[in-house]
Design an enzyme around this catalytic site. Structure first.
Site, PDB file in Angstrom:
ATOM      1  N   ARG A  81       0.848  -1.189   0.000  1.00  0.00           N
ATOM      2  CA  ARG A  81       0.000   0.000   0.000  1.00  0.00           C
ATOM      3  C   ARG A  81       0.887   1.243   0.000  1.00  0.00           C
ATOM      4  O   ARG A  81       1.737   1.386   0.881  1.00  0.00           O
ATOM      5  CB  ARG A  81      -0.911  -0.015   1.234  1.00  0.00           C
ATOM      6  CG  ARG A  81      -1.710   1.248   1.436  1.00  0.00           C
ATOM      7  CD  ARG A  81      -2.714   1.144   2.588  1.00  0.00           C
ATOM      8  NE  ARG A  81      -3.391   2.414   2.723  1.00  0.00           N
ATOM      9  CZ  ARG A  81      -3.297   3.225   3.773  1.00  0.00           C
ATOM     10  NH1 ARG A  81      -2.607   2.868   4.846  1.00  0.00           N
ATOM     11  NH2 ARG A  81      -3.918   4.377   3.787  1.00  0.00           N
ATOM     12  N   HIS A 125      -2.901  10.886   1.100  1.00  0.00           N
ATOM     13  CA  HIS A 125      -2.372  10.623   2.441  1.00  0.00           C
ATOM     14  C   HIS A 125      -1.803  11.953   2.955  1.00  0.00           C
ATOM     15  O   HIS A 125      -0.603  12.098   3.168  1.00  0.00           O
ATOM     16  CB  HIS A 125      -1.319   9.504   2.383  1.00  0.00           C
ATOM     17  CG  HIS A 125      -1.042   8.842   3.695  1.00  0.00           C
ATOM     18  ND1 HIS A 125      -1.211   7.489   3.905  1.00  0.00           N
ATOM     19  CD2 HIS A 125      -0.603   9.337   4.879  1.00  0.00           C
ATOM     20  CE1 HIS A 125      -0.875   7.178   5.153  1.00  0.00           C
ATOM     21  NE2 HIS A 125      -0.501   8.290   5.766  1.00  0.00           N
ATOM     22  N   GLU A 170      -7.274   8.198   6.556  1.00  0.00           N
ATOM     23  CA  GLU A 170      -7.535   8.817   7.852  1.00  0.00           C
ATOM     24  C   GLU A 170      -8.003  10.270   7.769  1.00  0.00           C
ATOM     25  O   GLU A 170      -7.312  11.178   8.213  1.00  0.00           O
ATOM     26  CB  GLU A 170      -6.283   8.740   8.736  1.00  0.00           C
ATOM     27  CG  GLU A 170      -5.804   7.317   8.947  1.00  0.00           C
ATOM     28  CD  GLU A 170      -4.696   7.216   9.993  1.00  0.00           C
ATOM     29  OE1 GLU A 170      -4.178   8.247  10.434  1.00  0.00           O
ATOM     30  OE2 GLU A 170      -4.388   6.083  10.385  1.00  0.00           O
ATOM     31  N   ASN A 299      -7.388   1.456  10.093  1.00  0.00           N
ATOM     32  CA  ASN A 299      -6.045   1.624  10.644  1.00  0.00           C
ATOM     33  C   ASN A 299      -6.177   1.611  12.157  1.00  0.00           C
ATOM     34  O   ASN A 299      -7.010   2.323  12.709  1.00  0.00           O
ATOM     35  CB  ASN A 299      -5.445   2.964  10.213  1.00  0.00           C
ATOM     36  CG  ASN A 299      -5.281   3.077   8.699  1.00  0.00           C
ATOM     37  OD1 ASN A 299      -5.479   2.108   7.973  1.00  0.00           O
ATOM     38  ND2 ASN A 299      -4.907   4.252   8.242  1.00  0.00           N
ATOM     39  N   TYR A 301      -4.003   1.492  16.009  1.00  0.00           N
ATOM     40  CA  TYR A 301      -2.774   1.497  16.805  1.00  0.00           C
ATOM     41  C   TYR A 301      -3.025   1.294  18.293  1.00  0.00           C
ATOM     42  O   TYR A 301      -2.340   0.530  18.951  1.00  0.00           O
ATOM     43  CB  TYR A 301      -1.999   2.810  16.586  1.00  0.00           C
ATOM     44  CG  TYR A 301      -1.456   2.918  15.179  1.00  0.00           C
ATOM     45  CD1 TYR A 301      -0.218   2.382  14.859  1.00  0.00           C
ATOM     46  CD2 TYR A 301      -2.191   3.516  14.159  1.00  0.00           C
ATOM     47  CE1 TYR A 301       0.283   2.443  13.560  1.00  0.00           C
ATOM     48  CE2 TYR A 301      -1.700   3.584  12.856  1.00  0.00           C
ATOM     49  CZ  TYR A 301      -0.465   3.037  12.573  1.00  0.00           C
ATOM     50  OH  TYR A 301       0.013   3.091  11.292  1.00  0.00           O
ATOM     51  N   GLU A 376      -3.498  -0.365   8.182  1.00  0.00           N
ATOM     52  CA  GLU A 376      -2.303   0.020   8.947  1.00  0.00           C
ATOM     53  C   GLU A 376      -2.389  -0.566  10.337  1.00  0.00           C
ATOM     54  O   GLU A 376      -3.451  -0.526  10.958  1.00  0.00           O
ATOM     55  CB  GLU A 376      -2.187   1.548   9.132  1.00  0.00           C
ATOM     56  CG  GLU A 376      -1.725   2.303   7.930  1.00  0.00           C
ATOM     57  CD  GLU A 376      -1.598   3.795   8.196  1.00  0.00           C
ATOM     58  OE1 GLU A 376      -1.339   4.209   9.354  1.00  0.00           O
ATOM     59  OE2 GLU A 376      -1.777   4.564   7.236  1.00  0.00           O
TER      60      GLU A 376
HETATM   61  C1  PNW Z   1      -1.121   7.136  10.874  1.00  0.00           C
HETATM   62  N1  PNW Z   1      -3.511   9.995  16.090  1.00  0.00           N
HETATM   63  O1  PNW Z   1      -1.002   8.346  11.544  1.00  0.00           O
HETATM   64  C2  PNW Z   1      -0.759   7.477   9.447  1.00  0.00           C
HETATM   65  O2  PNW Z   1      -1.648   6.987   8.483  1.00  0.00           O
HETATM   66  C3  PNW Z   1       0.652   7.175   9.107  1.00  0.00           C
HETATM   67  O3  PNW Z   1       1.071   8.013   8.063  1.00  0.00           O
HETATM   68  C4  PNW Z   1       1.525   7.313  10.343  1.00  0.00           C
HETATM   69  O4  PNW Z   1       2.886   7.229  10.066  1.00  0.00           O
HETATM   70  C5  PNW Z   1       1.093   6.208  11.304  1.00  0.00           C
HETATM   71  O5  PNW Z   1      -0.302   6.244  11.549  1.00  0.00           O
HETATM   72  C6  PNW Z   1       1.825   6.228  12.634  1.00  0.00           C
HETATM   73  O6  PNW Z   1       1.588   7.411  13.326  1.00  0.00           O
HETATM   74  C7  PNW Z   1      -1.646   8.660  12.698  1.00  0.00           C
HETATM   75  O7  PNW Z   1      -3.008  10.954  16.706  1.00  0.00           O
HETATM   76  C8  PNW Z   1      -1.164   9.770  13.359  1.00  0.00           C
HETATM   77  O8  PNW Z   1      -4.558   9.444  16.486  1.00  0.00           O
HETATM   78  C9  PNW Z   1      -1.787  10.209  14.484  1.00  0.00           C
HETATM   79  C10 PNW Z   1      -2.894   9.537  14.957  1.00  0.00           C
HETATM   80  C11 PNW Z   1      -3.390   8.426  14.294  1.00  0.00           C
HETATM   81  C12 PNW Z   1      -2.743   7.989  13.162  1.00  0.00           C
END
Ligand code: PNW
Length: 476
Positions: A81, A125, A170, A299, A301, A376
């Site tokens: 991707r 992006h 996002e 995505n 995290y 992601e």
């Molecule tokens: C995503 N938050 O970013 C992006 O899609 C990527 O480009 C980035 O490198 C990756 O996650 C890691 O950070 C985010 O604050 C940045 O919630 C910030 C947030 C979520 C996703």
């Protein structure tokens, strides 16, 4: 083979991918007709990124894409991707394409296809052409139409060879970190503008889906990548539960409402009246945004933990969205963000794989029948090469094992998850954090730009090769 291992087998057609984005890896910001995007402007503005770092060179993927694709093949990835830099293809955000810019993506895609790797192309992006920001950016309606036109141009050019299309990455970050808290480009801090931006990102998405439908051969798949939050209340106290619902509207419902259900949540309108009157949502917009999708990208995290502020106690803003005195959450100053307990990655984000399971099950209910992709998931760690040059990252292997196990569990429980894209293929420019936060499965030496697969890359390659998860402690 013990049951615990065989049960971690994935469907045969499951895509084992990795993800990147244009500004984070390409460099070559002034080559072949490319003009500045909002991220060039932002990163070159003093005080906006850690150490004043920029994507001017990044990891020089623009010149090294052949070697990078060879590396992906070596790791046995079945999908990749990436995103297209809008201002490389259409420098002013309007008018005809620059063939030299487009040719880069043609060469990249051909290289991927030659190696049997499925390209998944993200159109946006976060790197809006600066000229469009100067004309008002996402808070203005015209930007949505410019995006659809750009989508059509790229669709016409690459539709014959790219099957997987993602409109926006996002939009929450674009709207609320870009125009609300200002920790992302263009760095504006205006809650009303952030909600207008959210609507016009939605509209741009809907218009782009229709434009792509017309431009692409029928077999292609059109999706969006949402960083849908898993919002949890601190307690079952009704005030905390209500706080979690309000944040869920601002994190998720604002996007999936019109996209999947054909309506904004009425609770979202009610809760944000103090900031905006939503008069820019015109008749028919929500229908446009509701254009049918072929898949949904998620995505993930870390989860989000919230409570209602009680009395005069105001907790710290531990929302993990970077430091700014401006909240990304409009009209939500009475809600407190908490750090989810548990071990954290280098970003300070708590590791909670069950959040990914919850997210996949939620969208299985929210969008029955719609194929899902994890577009992601990954972790930043402070990786360093050993004296022998190898890079060992057992924490990342544990993170991937934990999250992929939850993906597998969701599939067993009925979620139609078709693939997983590790963030990220290689270390890169982590936006406001600069190069300090390493998300890659491949280590990049920022002096020589040499690439070295970390042990997690070998672990993931084994998963891709066998279609099953090797034990987390298997030294690859
Ligand atoms: C995503 N938050 O970013 C992006 O899609 C990527 O480009 C980035 O490198 C990756 O996650 C890691 O950070 C985010 O604050 C940045 O919630 C910030 C947030 C979520 C996703």
């Amino acid at each position: 083979m013990p049951d615990s291992v065989s049960s971690l087998t994935f469907p045969p057609a499951f895509l084992w991918g990795a993800a990147t984005s244009a500004y984070q890896i390409e460099g070559a910001v002034r080559e072949d007709g490319r003009t500045p995007s909002i991220w060039d402007t932002f990163s070159h503005t003093p005080g906006k990124t850690a150490g004043g770092e920029t994507g001017d060179i990044a990891v020089d993927h623009y010149h090294r894409y052949r070697d990078d694709v060879a590396l992906m093949a070596e790791l046995g990835l079945t999908a990749y991707r990436f995103s297209v830099s809008w201002s490389r293809v259409q420098p002013t955000g309007r008018g005809p394409v620059v063939q030299r810019g487009l040719d880069f993506y043609r060469r990249l895609v051909d290289e991927l296809l030659a190696r049997g790797i499925k390209p998944a192309l993200t159109l946006y992006h976060w790197d809006l052409p600066q000229e469009l920001e100067d004309a008002g950016g996402w808070p203005v309606r015209d930007t949505a139409f410019r995006f659809a036109e750009y989508a059509q141009l790229v669709g016409e050019a690459l539709g014959d060879r790219v099957e997987h299309w993602i409109t926006l990455n996002e939009p929450w970050c674009s709207a609320f970190l870009g125009y609300g808290s200002g920790v992302h480009a263009p760095g504006r801090t205006d809650p009303a503008a952030s909600l207008r931006a959210a609507h016009h990102l939605n509209l741009g998405h809907g218009l782009a889906v229709s434009a792509l439908r017309a431009a692409l051969p029928a077999r292609n798949q059109i999706a969006i990548s949402l960083n849908s939050s898993v919002v949890r209340p601190l307690s079952q106290d009704p005030a905390d539960v209500a706080a979690a619902r309000r944040i869920d509207d601002l994190a998720n419902g604002v996007f999936h409402g019109p996209m999947l259900h054909g309506a904004y949540p009425s609770t979202l309108f009610d809760a944000t009246r103090s900031v905006t009157d939503w008069s820019y949502v015109l008749d028919g917009d929500v229908n446009t945004i509701n254009a049918p999708l072929d898949a949904l990208g998620l995505n993930y995290y870390t989860p989000t933990l919230v409570s209602a502020a009680s009395g005069d106690i105001k907790g710290p803003r531990a929302d993990g969205h970077g430091s700014s005195e401006h909240s990304p959450w409009p009209a939500a100053d009475d809600i407190v963000f908490h750090q989810t307990p548990g071990e954290r990655t280098e970003m300070g984000w708590t590791i909670d794989p069950t959040g990914l399971y919850d997210l996949l099950m939620r969208y299985t209910r929210e969008a029955p029948g719609l194929p899902l992709y994890v577009t992601e998931n990954g972790a930043a760690y402070d990786d360093k090469p050993d004296p022998d040059g190898r890079v060992h990252d057992p924490e990342r292997i544990a993170y991937l094992h934990g999250h992929l196990s939850e993906v597998r569990r969701a599939i067993a429980d009925g979620a139609d998850v078709r693939g997983y894209f590790l963030w990220s293929l290689m270390d890169n420019f982590e936006w406001a954090y600069g190069y300090d936060k390493r998300f890659g499965a491949v280590y990049v030496d920022y002096t020589t730009l040499e690439r070295t697969p970390k042990s997690s890359a070998r672990w993931y390659a084994e998963a891709a090769r066998t279609g099953a998860l090797p034990p987390a402690d298997s030294a690859a």
